[in-house]
Design a protein around this motif. Structure first.
Motif, mmCIF file in Angstrom:
data_model
loop_
_atom_site.group_PDB
_atom_site.id
_atom_site.type_symbol
_atom_site.label_atom_id
_atom_site.label_comp_id
_atom_site.label_asym_id
_atom_site.label_seq_id
_atom_site.Cartn_x
_atom_site.Cartn_y
_atom_site.Cartn_z
ATOM 1 N N TRP A 47 -1.916 21.746 6.748
ATOM 2 C CA TRP A 47 -2.095 21.755 5.301
ATOM 3 C C TRP A 47 -0.955 21.084 4.540
ATOM 4 N N GLU A 48 0.274 21.329 4.937
ATOM 5 C CA GLU A 48 1.431 20.830 4.201
ATOM 6 C C GLU A 48 1.744 19.359 4.487
ATOM 7 N N GLU A 49 1.066 18.764 5.451
ATOM 8 C CA GLU A 49 1.357 17.381 5.825
ATOM 9 C C GLU A 49 0.698 16.402 4.851
ATOM 10 N N GLU A 50 1.410 15.318 4.570
ATOM 11 C CA GLU A 50 0.915 14.327 3.610
ATOM 12 C C GLU A 50 -0.421 13.730 4.058
ATOM 13 N N GLU A 51 -0.535 13.461 5.349
ATOM 14 C CA GLU A 51 -1.773 12.870 5.859
ATOM 15 C C GLU A 51 -2.963 13.778 5.603
ATOM 16 N N CYS A 52 -2.780 15.075 5.842
ATOM 17 C CA CYS A 52 -3.857 16.041 5.618
ATOM 18 C C CYS A 52 -4.235 16.086 4.144
ATOM 19 N N GLN A 53 -3.244 16.070 3.270
ATOM 20 C CA GLN A 53 -3.522 16.098 1.839
ATOM 21 C C GLN A 53 -4.246 14.833 1.385
ATOM 22 N N GLN A 54 -3.915 13.710 2.009
ATOM 23 C CA GLN A 54 -4.628 12.471 1.699
ATOM 24 C C GLN A 54 -6.085 12.562 2.136
ATOM 25 N N LEU A 58 -9.360 12.372 -0.396
ATOM 26 C CA LEU A 58 -10.468 11.434 -0.185
ATOM 27 C C LEU A 58 -11.794 12.177 -0.108
ATOM 28 N N LEU A 59 -11.794 13.324 0.556
ATOM 29 C CA LEU A 59 -13.009 14.142 0.618
ATOM 30 C C LEU A 59 -13.395 14.675 -0.755
ATOM 31 N N ARG A 60 -12.400 15.059 -1.559
ATOM 32 C CA ARG A 60 -12.664 15.549 -2.917
ATOM 33 C C ARG A 60 -13.302 14.445 -3.764
ATOM 34 N N LYS A 61 -12.763 13.230 -3.646
ATOM 35 C CA LYS A 61 -13.312 12.098 -4.393
ATOM 36 C C LYS A 61 -14.751 11.822 -3.954
ATOM 37 N N LYS A 111 -15.042 10.221 8.154
ATOM 38 C CA LYS A 111 -14.590 9.560 9.372
ATOM 39 C C LYS A 111 -13.071 9.600 9.503
ATOM 40 N N GLN A 112 -12.384 9.518 8.378
ATOM 41 C CA GLN A 112 -10.922 9.544 8.425
ATOM 42 C C GLN A 112 -10.421 10.900 8.921
#
Length: 215
Positions: A47-54, A58-61, A111-112
């Motif tokens: 959760w705290e990782e930048e990649e996960c937040q990205q 993207l999923l939210r968008k 996919k990401q």
């Protein structure tokens, strides 16, 4: 043995993944169920990782773009109100991923995330790639012959790199792009029509691809 002679002008071998290099059952029964069963655990751990937040952004968008679709699960923004809110967002992401997968969607956002989850699973030894026995020897032979080997798939670049489906439609597309086509008949693949069997060159192993002599 049926032999498909590779034309002398061919310098590149372009392979599909599902049902060609890898059994369809591996993709259907291993890769995708892993995502469904482990997405919540993955999100909590990263959760705290930048990649996960990205990935979540993207999923939210994507969820916002899908707002007019039946059953879509919106993903709320965090406002910093503590663990309960994080749990709500994670559950929304999980539900959204399950919804997309239930519809067999192939959005970039989905996919990401899948690619990143598979990478973590491979890195920790939870998953191992599965290939037909003739794949690795054939690729080595083609490379030794000076040919370039590429993979194409509807999956993410991340997933292709990690793993390495066959369909008649893909064979049609390849032919329309002026490629020489050989259809690999593997266990578990969809059956071919009589017209397709008579039209395409069919092989059951990459060892049946006969390369022209370099001399």
């Amino acid at each position: 043995m049926v032999v498909f002679a590779v034309p002398a002008e061919v310098a590149v071998i372009l392979l599909d993944i599902e049902g060609t290099t890898t059994p369809i059952t591996y993709v259907k029964d291993t890769l995708f169920p892993y995502i469904r069963d482990n997405v919540k655990e993955y999100l909590c751990a990263h959760w705290e990782e930048e990649e996960c937040q990205q990935d979540i952004s993207l999923l939210r968008k994507q969820a916002e773009e899908d707002s007019n679709l039946e059953g879509v699960v919106p993903i709320p923004l965090e406002t910093g109100n503590g663990e309960d809110e994080v749990e709500q967002v994670i559950q929304a992401v999980v539900d959204n991923v399950h919804w997309q997968m239930s519809l067999d969607r192939k959005t970039t956002a989905l996919k990401q995330l899948q690619g990143h989850m598979w990478r973590a699973a491979y890195a920790t030894g939870l998953m191992k790639g599965e290939f037909f026995q003739d794949v690795v020897p054939a690729i080595r032979k083609w490379r030794e012959a000076g040919m370039k080997v590429y993979i194409y798939s509807s999956g993410s670049v991340e997933a292709q790199k990690l793993l390495f489906g066959y369909s008649t439609e893909e064979a049609n597309a390849a032919e329309e792009a002026d490629m020489h086509v050989a259809v690999v008949v593997r266990p578990g693949n969809a059956g071919l029509t009589d017209d397709e069997k008579s039209y395409y060159s069919l092989i059951t192993s990459f060892s049946e691809l006969f390369l022209p002599s370099s001399t």
